[in-house]
Design a protein around this motif. Structure first.
Motif, PDB file in Angstrom:
ATOM      1  N   PHE A 128      -2.978 -14.723 -33.824  1.00  0.00           N
ATOM      2  CA  PHE A 128      -4.362 -14.475 -34.204  1.00  0.00           C
ATOM      3  C   PHE A 128      -4.566 -12.996 -34.561  1.00  0.00           C
ATOM      4  CE2 PHE A 128      -8.612 -13.060 -32.925  1.00  0.00           C
ATOM      5  CZ  PHE A 128      -9.389 -13.832 -33.773  1.00  0.00           C
ATOM      6  N   LEU A 129      -4.010 -12.114 -33.762  1.00  0.00           N
ATOM      7  CA  LEU A 129      -4.179 -10.686 -34.025  1.00  0.00           C
ATOM      8  C   LEU A 129      -3.498 -10.259 -35.325  1.00  0.00           C
ATOM      9  CD1 LEU A 129      -3.806  -9.220 -30.432  1.00  0.00           C
ATOM     10  CD2 LEU A 129      -5.890  -9.450 -31.791  1.00  0.00           C
ATOM     11  N   VAL A 130      -2.346 -10.848 -35.621  1.00  0.00           N
ATOM     12  CA  VAL A 130      -1.664 -10.540 -36.882  1.00  0.00           C
ATOM     13  C   VAL A 130      -2.516 -10.989 -38.066  1.00  0.00           C
ATOM     14  CG1 VAL A 130       0.327 -11.160 -38.306  1.00  0.00           C
ATOM     15  CG2 VAL A 130       0.650 -10.521 -35.926  1.00  0.00           C
ATOM     16  N   GLU A 131      -3.092 -12.192 -37.981  1.00  0.00           N
ATOM     17  CA  GLU A 131      -3.954 -12.679 -39.059  1.00  0.00           C
ATOM     18  C   GLU A 131      -5.234 -11.859 -39.154  1.00  0.00           C
ATOM     19  OE1 GLU A 131      -3.289 -14.766 -41.501  1.00  0.00           O
ATOM     20  OE2 GLU A 131      -1.292 -14.944 -40.643  1.00  0.00           O
ATOM     21  N   LYS A 177      -5.448  -8.685 -38.575  1.00  0.00           N
ATOM     22  CA  LYS A 177      -5.069  -7.478 -39.308  1.00  0.00           C
ATOM     23  C   LYS A 177      -4.935  -7.765 -40.797  1.00  0.00           C
ATOM     24  CE  LYS A 177      -1.445  -3.993 -39.658  1.00  0.00           C
ATOM     25  NZ  LYS A 177      -0.112  -3.604 -39.175  1.00  0.00           N
ATOM     26  N   LYS A 178      -4.282  -8.859 -41.140  1.00  0.00           N
ATOM     27  CA  LYS A 178      -4.116  -9.220 -42.550  1.00  0.00           C
ATOM     28  C   LYS A 178      -5.465  -9.446 -43.221  1.00  0.00           C
ATOM     29  CE  LYS A 178       0.430 -11.377 -42.164  1.00  0.00           C
ATOM     30  NZ  LYS A 178       1.138 -12.673 -42.237  1.00  0.00           N
ATOM     31  N   MET A 179      -6.379 -10.100 -42.492  1.00  0.00           N
ATOM     32  CA  MET A 179      -7.705 -10.343 -43.038  1.00  0.00           C
ATOM     33  C   MET A 179      -8.415  -9.011 -43.278  1.00  0.00           C
ATOM     34  SD  MET A 179     -11.265 -11.590 -41.437  1.00  0.00           S
ATOM     35  CE  MET A 179     -11.046 -10.223 -40.352  1.00  0.00           C
ATOM     36  N   SER A 180      -8.278  -8.087 -42.344  1.00  0.00           N
ATOM     37  CA  SER A 180      -8.914  -6.774 -42.486  1.00  0.00           C
ATOM     38  C   SER A 180      -8.372  -6.028 -43.695  1.00  0.00           C
ATOM     39  CB  SER A 180      -8.694  -5.934 -41.234  1.00  0.00           C
ATOM     40  OG  SER A 180      -9.233  -6.563 -40.113  1.00  0.00           O
ATOM     41  N   LEU A 181      -7.100  -6.216 -43.961  1.00  0.00           N
ATOM     42  CA  LEU A 181      -6.471  -5.567 -45.113  1.00  0.00           C
ATOM     43  C   LEU A 181      -6.595  -6.408 -46.378  1.00  0.00           C
ATOM     44  CD1 LEU A 181      -3.253  -4.304 -43.311  1.00  0.00           C
ATOM     45  CD2 LEU A 181      -5.254  -2.947 -43.972  1.00  0.00           C
ATOM     46  N   LYS A 182      -7.295  -7.532 -46.268  1.00  0.00           N
ATOM     47  CA  LYS A 182      -7.548  -8.456 -47.392  1.00  0.00           C
ATOM     48  C   LYS A 182      -6.253  -8.985 -47.997  1.00  0.00           C
ATOM     49  CE  LYS A 182     -11.965  -6.459 -48.454  1.00  0.00           C
ATOM     50  NZ  LYS A 182     -12.880  -5.913 -49.409  1.00  0.00           N
ATOM     51  N   LYS A 183      -5.285  -9.285 -47.136  1.00  0.00           N
ATOM     52  CA  LYS A 183      -4.013  -9.805 -47.612  1.00  0.00           C
ATOM     53  C   LYS A 183      -3.864 -11.305 -47.374  1.00  0.00           C
ATOM     54  CE  LYS A 183      -1.444  -5.549 -47.270  1.00  0.00           C
ATOM     55  NZ  LYS A 183      -0.253  -4.874 -46.797  1.00  0.00           N
ATOM     56  N   VAL A 226      -9.181  -0.256 -37.174  1.00  0.00           N
ATOM     57  CA  VAL A 226      -9.073   0.617 -35.997  1.00  0.00           C
ATOM     58  C   VAL A 226      -9.114  -0.216 -34.722  1.00  0.00           C
ATOM     59  CG1 VAL A 226     -10.249   2.421 -34.685  1.00  0.00           C
ATOM     60  CG2 VAL A 226      -9.956   2.671 -37.146  1.00  0.00           C
ATOM     61  N   SER A 227      -9.977  -1.227 -34.679  1.00  0.00           N
ATOM     62  CA  SER A 227     -10.047  -2.118 -33.509  1.00  0.00           C
ATOM     63  C   SER A 227      -8.721  -2.818 -33.291  1.00  0.00           C
ATOM     64  CB  SER A 227     -11.150  -3.164 -33.692  1.00  0.00           C
ATOM     65  OG  SER A 227     -12.394  -2.558 -33.839  1.00  0.00           O
ATOM     66  N   TYR A 228      -8.128  -3.300 -34.381  1.00  0.00           N
ATOM     67  CA  TYR A 228      -6.832  -3.963 -34.272  1.00  0.00           C
ATOM     68  C   TYR A 228      -5.777  -3.003 -33.730  1.00  0.00           C
ATOM     69  CZ  TYR A 228      -2.328  -5.856 -35.397  1.00  0.00           C
ATOM     70  OH  TYR A 228      -1.035  -6.276 -35.305  1.00  0.00           O
ATOM     71  N   LEU A 229      -5.743  -1.786 -34.255  1.00  0.00           N
ATOM     72  CA  LEU A 229      -4.739  -0.816 -33.813  1.00  0.00           C
ATOM     73  C   LEU A 229      -4.904  -0.472 -32.334  1.00  0.00           C
ATOM     74  CD1 LEU A 229      -4.664   1.541 -36.918  1.00  0.00           C
ATOM     75  CD2 LEU A 229      -2.954  -0.156 -36.244  1.00  0.00           C
ATOM     76  N   ILE A 230      -6.136  -0.382 -31.878  1.00  0.00           N
ATOM     77  CA  ILE A 230      -6.377  -0.124 -30.458  1.00  0.00           C
ATOM     78  C   ILE A 230      -5.888  -1.306 -29.620  1.00  0.00           C
ATOM     79  CG2 ILE A 230      -8.183   0.142 -28.708  1.00  0.00           C
ATOM     80  CD1 ILE A 230      -9.735   1.785 -30.848  1.00  0.00           C
ATOM     81  N   LEU A 231      -6.204  -2.530 -30.052  1.00  0.00           N
ATOM     82  CA  LEU A 231      -5.728  -3.718 -29.331  1.00  0.00           C
ATOM     83  C   LEU A 231      -4.209  -3.786 -29.312  1.00  0.00           C
ATOM     84  CD1 LEU A 231      -8.171  -6.537 -30.468  1.00  0.00           C
ATOM     85  CD2 LEU A 231      -7.769  -5.761 -28.139  1.00  0.00           C
ATOM     86  N   ASN A 281       1.433  -1.847 -24.359  1.00  0.00           N
ATOM     87  CA  ASN A 281       1.625  -1.117 -23.108  1.00  0.00           C
ATOM     88  C   ASN A 281       1.353  -1.964 -21.868  1.00  0.00           C
ATOM     89  OD1 ASN A 281       2.445   1.450 -24.097  1.00  0.00           O
ATOM     90  ND2 ASN A 281       0.367   1.763 -24.805  1.00  0.00           N
ATOM     91  N   MET A 282       1.051  -3.239 -22.067  1.00  0.00           N
ATOM     92  CA  MET A 282       0.783  -4.113 -20.924  1.00  0.00           C
ATOM     93  C   MET A 282       2.082  -4.725 -20.420  1.00  0.00           C
ATOM     94  SD  MET A 282      -2.660  -6.028 -22.235  1.00  0.00           S
ATOM     95  CE  MET A 282      -2.924  -6.956 -20.752  1.00  0.00           C
ATOM     96  N   ASN A 283       2.135  -5.007 -19.150  1.00  0.00           N
ATOM     97  CA  ASN A 283       3.318  -5.607 -18.550  1.00  0.00           C
ATOM     98  C   ASN A 283       3.125  -7.090 -18.275  1.00  0.00           C
ATOM     99  OD1 ASN A 283       4.754  -3.214 -18.535  1.00  0.00           O
ATOM    100  ND2 ASN A 283       3.882  -2.591 -16.582  1.00  0.00           N
ATOM    101  N   ILE A 284       2.287  -7.750 -19.078  1.00  0.00           N
ATOM    102  CA  ILE A 284       2.086  -9.184 -18.898  1.00  0.00           C
ATOM    103  C   ILE A 284       2.489  -9.903 -20.180  1.00  0.00           C
ATOM    104  CG2 ILE A 284       0.244  -8.909 -17.203  1.00  0.00           C
ATOM    105  CD1 ILE A 284      -1.754  -9.578 -19.424  1.00  0.00           C
TER     106      ILE A 284
END
Length: 90
Positions: free
Chosen positions: A58-61, A63-69, A35-40, A46-49
């Protein structure tokens, strides 16, 4: 809601038998991470930067870690740390 605080009560007081001792909470932690990943992800999309590629990797990994992949999370964390170390000079 009448059970709020019961597990904390048993862990603080040490009373036995503790009915909450054997409860595995890893699924709760994993769900919270996802859920934290999805919020991030929603915030970043939606950011313009411009977000550095190291942060996105890092965020992709994460998520993968959270899903144990994958178990590449530590390596991506070190890469992200190195990136910020170079950028900030610390």
């Amino acid at each position: 809601m009448s059970w709020d605080g019961e597990s904390e009560f048993y862990s603080i007081t040490g009373l036995e038998p503790n009915p909450h001792k054997a409860i595995d909470k890893t699924h709760l932690i994993n769900n919270s991470l996802i859920v934290s990943y999805l919020i991030l992800e929603l915030i970043i999309s939606n950011m313009n930067i411009l977000i550095p590629e190291e942060v996105l990797n890092f965020l992709v990994e994460f998520k993968k870690m959270s899903l144990k992949k994958t178990n590449m999370f530590n390596e991506k964390f070190v890469e992200l740390f190195s990136y910020f170390k170079i950028k900030t000079g610390y």
